[in-house]
Design an enzyme around this catalytic site. Structure first.
Site, PDB file in Angstrom:
ATOM      1  N   GLU A 232      -5.988  -7.930   9.880  1.00 56.43           N
ATOM      2  CA  GLU A 232      -4.853  -8.874   9.874  1.00 56.43           C
ATOM      3  C   GLU A 232      -3.613  -8.260  10.524  1.00 56.43           C
ATOM      4  O   GLU A 232      -2.615  -8.944  10.729  1.00 56.43           O
ATOM      5  CB  GLU A 232      -4.533  -9.304   8.436  1.00 56.43           C
ATOM      6  CG  GLU A 232      -3.607  -8.402   7.655  1.00 56.43           C
ATOM      7  CD  GLU A 232      -4.211  -7.057   7.283  1.00 56.43           C
ATOM      8  OE1 GLU A 232      -3.444  -6.151   6.913  1.00 56.43           O
ATOM      9  OE2 GLU A 232      -5.444  -6.897   7.370  1.00 56.43           O
TER      10      GLU A 232
ATOM     11  N   GLY B   1      -2.624   3.753  -3.685  1.00 56.50           N
ATOM     12  CA  GLY B   1      -3.097   4.718  -4.656  1.00 56.50           C
ATOM     13  C   GLY B   1      -4.519   5.208  -4.473  1.00 56.50           C
ATOM     14  O   GLY B   1      -5.229   4.858  -3.519  1.00 56.50           O
TER      15      GLY B   1
ATOM     16  N   HIS C  48      -7.136  -2.594   9.204  1.00 51.58           N
ATOM     17  CA  HIS C  48      -6.489  -3.877   8.884  1.00 51.58           C
ATOM     18  C   HIS C  48      -6.673  -4.900  10.002  1.00 51.58           C
ATOM     19  O   HIS C  48      -5.882  -4.924  10.954  1.00 51.58           O
ATOM     20  CB  HIS C  48      -4.992  -3.664   8.631  1.00 51.58           C
ATOM     21  CG  HIS C  48      -4.695  -3.006   7.333  1.00 51.58           C
ATOM     22  ND1 HIS C  48      -4.355  -3.699   6.191  1.00 51.58           N
ATOM     23  CD2 HIS C  48      -4.716  -1.702   6.971  1.00 51.58           C
ATOM     24  CE1 HIS C  48      -4.162  -2.854   5.198  1.00 51.58           C
ATOM     25  NE2 HIS C  48      -4.386  -1.633   5.644  1.00 51.58           N
TER      26      HIS C  48
ATOM     27  N   ASN D 206      -3.614   2.124   7.254  1.00 53.98           N
ATOM     28  CA  ASN D 206      -2.725   2.709   6.248  1.00 53.98           C
ATOM     29  C   ASN D 206      -3.564   3.137   5.054  1.00 53.98           C
ATOM     30  O   ASN D 206      -3.784   2.373   4.133  1.00 53.98           O
ATOM     31  CB  ASN D 206      -1.655   1.691   5.816  1.00 53.98           C
ATOM     32  CG  ASN D 206      -0.826   2.204   4.656  1.00 53.98           C
ATOM     33  OD1 ASN D 206      -0.828   3.415   4.365  1.00 53.98           O
ATOM     34  ND2 ASN D 206      -0.137   1.319   3.976  1.00 53.98           N
TER      35      ASN D 206
ATOM     36  N   GLY E 232      -5.010   6.883   2.710  1.00 53.62           N
ATOM     37  CA  GLY E 232      -5.071   8.322   2.493  1.00 53.62           C
ATOM     38  C   GLY E 232      -6.379   8.768   1.880  1.00 53.62           C
ATOM     39  O   GLY E 232      -6.572   9.960   1.618  1.00 53.62           O
TER      40      GLY E 232
ATOM     41  N   CYS F 139      -9.597  -2.119   3.399  1.00 57.73           N
ATOM     42  CA  CYS F 139      -8.840  -0.946   2.950  1.00 57.73           C
ATOM     43  C   CYS F 139      -9.197  -0.526   1.514  1.00 57.73           C
ATOM     44  O   CYS F 139     -10.308  -0.085   1.275  1.00 57.73           O
ATOM     45  CB  CYS F 139      -7.348  -1.212   3.118  1.00 57.73           C
ATOM     46  SG  CYS F 139      -6.353   0.291   3.131  1.00 57.73           S
ATOM     47  N   LEU F 140      -8.293  -0.689   0.551  1.00 59.66           N
ATOM     48  CA  LEU F 140      -8.603  -0.315  -0.831  1.00 59.66           C
ATOM     49  C   LEU F 140      -9.796  -1.117  -1.337  1.00 59.66           C
ATOM     50  O   LEU F 140     -10.657  -0.584  -2.042  1.00 59.66           O
ATOM     51  CB  LEU F 140      -7.397  -0.527  -1.744  1.00 59.66           C
ATOM     52  CG  LEU F 140      -7.614  -0.178  -3.224  1.00 59.66           C
ATOM     53  CD1 LEU F 140      -7.921   1.301  -3.404  1.00 59.66           C
ATOM     54  CD2 LEU F 140      -6.408  -0.580  -4.069  1.00 59.66           C
TER      55      LEU F 140
ATOM     56  N   GLN G 133     -12.895   0.564  -0.277  1.00 58.00           N
ATOM     57  CA  GLN G 133     -13.172   1.772  -1.068  1.00 58.00           C
ATOM     58  C   GLN G 133     -13.704   1.418  -2.461  1.00 58.00           C
ATOM     59  O   GLN G 133     -14.640   2.057  -2.965  1.00 58.00           O
ATOM     60  CB  GLN G 133     -11.900   2.610  -1.182  1.00 58.00           C
ATOM     61  CG  GLN G 133     -11.391   3.143   0.149  1.00 58.00           C
ATOM     62  CD  GLN G 133      -9.960   3.637   0.072  1.00 58.00           C
ATOM     63  OE1 GLN G 133      -9.343   3.661  -0.999  1.00 58.00           O
ATOM     64  NE2 GLN G 133      -9.402   4.023   1.211  1.00 58.00           N
TER      65      GLN G 133
ATOM     66  N   SER H 234       0.814  -1.218   0.000  1.00 61.99           N
ATOM     67  CA  SER H 234       0.000   0.000   0.000  1.00 61.99           C
ATOM     68  C   SER H 234       0.849   1.271   0.000  1.00 61.99           C
ATOM     69  O   SER H 234       0.330   2.360  -0.247  1.00 61.99           O
ATOM     70  CB  SER H 234      -0.937   0.013   1.215  1.00 61.99           C
ATOM     71  OG  SER H 234      -1.908  -1.002   1.118  1.00 61.99           O
TER      72      SER H 234
END
Length: 360
Positions: A335, A222, A333, A290, A292, A248-249, A252, A46
């Site tokens: 994990e 990203g 996260h 983690n 943004g 996470c990503l 999104q 990431s």
């Protein structure tokens, strides 16, 4: 020791010493508040397209243990620390951080005031910067280059090249590797799952045809809106009745695939100490994070999804539960690696969801 400089796009210059590679690099400068786990941070995909500032003042004191790596190599463009421990003390250590960075051609800088740097990033927001060993007296040509930098499509850079399988005698899980940390597949595999890891650009039809008991969407780097074709495939996965868990990503992208929106945060959440509240139980968990970017809850259709977790510090969304679907997603996260194990129970929730669906 050779001088090195960190130049920010607002014109701020920090001087320190060069560690790792001495090549010049432009990247997005972010900070991580974890006190330990620097190797897991370095090997988290990431961070592709970013240079990581560690806010803890001493980094490298337990060296490098390759068994703890979260992917096959480190991914950040650069590494920024206050003080680098050049003589690690740890019976598991096989090499120093500076040798590790050099081996993978990653430039770094040590000896700068990371507290001052972090305050700048918190007050002005994440910005781009350059790590260089050149002493520039005129920044008029440098600043426009810094401002023009974007991370681009980094998911394609970090995903696996071909699918592979972690054998297990339990439920069959398809893991879409958007930049997955190893411990996601490991957490499923330890619970007995047979995990098939697919490259990020895999067609939804291929995954559906394999008839998995569940689908996992991983973390990754990203801007989620850059993943246009992946979002289209995730929409097809959403339209099935297969249980889905996303991190996470992946969280999104599922939101974008179902009509929600995301935006870039001022400086993001990166570290192992972020409190998140389960909106169903009211319980607060300390999480590893983690990211943004964040999902906009004010643009959420409750007939599609409702907030499931919330960040206690700033109120931003940390998870969604999808209405009428066996789908839940989290921004943090579970994990960990590095970080607390508080929310590891979410993998058990996913296991239960697959079992109930299979027996329905």
């Amino acid at each position: 020791m050779k001088k090195a400089f960190l130049i920010l796009e607002d014109g701020t210059v920090f001087q320190g010493t060069s560690i790792g590679s001495q090549r010049e690099v432009i990247s997005e400068i972010v900070f991580n508040t974890s006190m330990t786990g620097y190797l897991e941070v370095l090997t988290d995909p990431s961070y592709a397209g970013q240079a990581v500032t560690m806010t803890y003042p001493l980094i490298g004191n337990y060296g490098i243990c390759r068994d703890d790596m979260e992917s096959e190599r480190p991914w950040p463009d650069g590494f920024i620390v206050r003080e680098l421990s050049r003589l690690p003390s740890n019976f598991r250590s096989t090499e120093t951080i500076q040798n590790f960075l050099s081996q993978y051609d990653i430039p770094g800088i040590a000896g700068i005031d990371t507290r001052a740097l972090t305050k700048i990033l918190r007050e002005k927001g994440t910005m781009n910067g350059m790590i260089t060993t050149e002493e520039y007296t005129d920044l008029s040509d440098i600043i426009p280059r810094l401002k023009a930098y974007t991370t681009g499509k980094v998911v394609e850079k970090v995903t696996c090249r071909e699918k592979y399988v972690l054998e297990g005698d339990g439920p069959r899980v398809a893991l879409l590797d958007l930049g997955a940390k190893r411990n996601i597949a490991r957490s499923l595999n330890q619970r007995g799952c047979q995990v098939t890891v697919y490259p990020a650009l895999t067609a939804a039809e291929e995954i559906i045809a394999a008839k998995p008991d569940g689908i996992m969407l991983s973390n990754g780097p990203g801007d989620p809106k850059e993943c246009v074709s992946i979002i289209q495939e995730i929409r097809k996965l959403y339209d099935t009745d297969i249980p889905i868990f996303a991190i996470c990503l992946g969280h999104q992208l599922m939101a974008l695939a179902t009509g929600a929106d995301t935006h870039k945060m001022k400086y993001g959440h990166r570290g192992g100490n972020h409190p998140v509240k389960d909106l169903t139980t009211g319980r607060v968990y300390i999480s590893s994070q983690n990211h943004g970017y964040v999902v906009d809850t004010d643009k959420l259709d409750p007939q599609v999804a409702v907030p499931a977790f919330q960040n206690v510090n700033d109120g931003t969304n940390e998870g969604l539960s999808y209405t009428g679907k066996n789908i839940f997603t989290v921004q943090f996260h579970p994990e960990a690696c590095p970080g607390p194990q508080d929310s590891g129970y979410l993998f058990d929730r996913f296991m239960n969801m697959m079992e109930v669906t299979k027996n329905a």
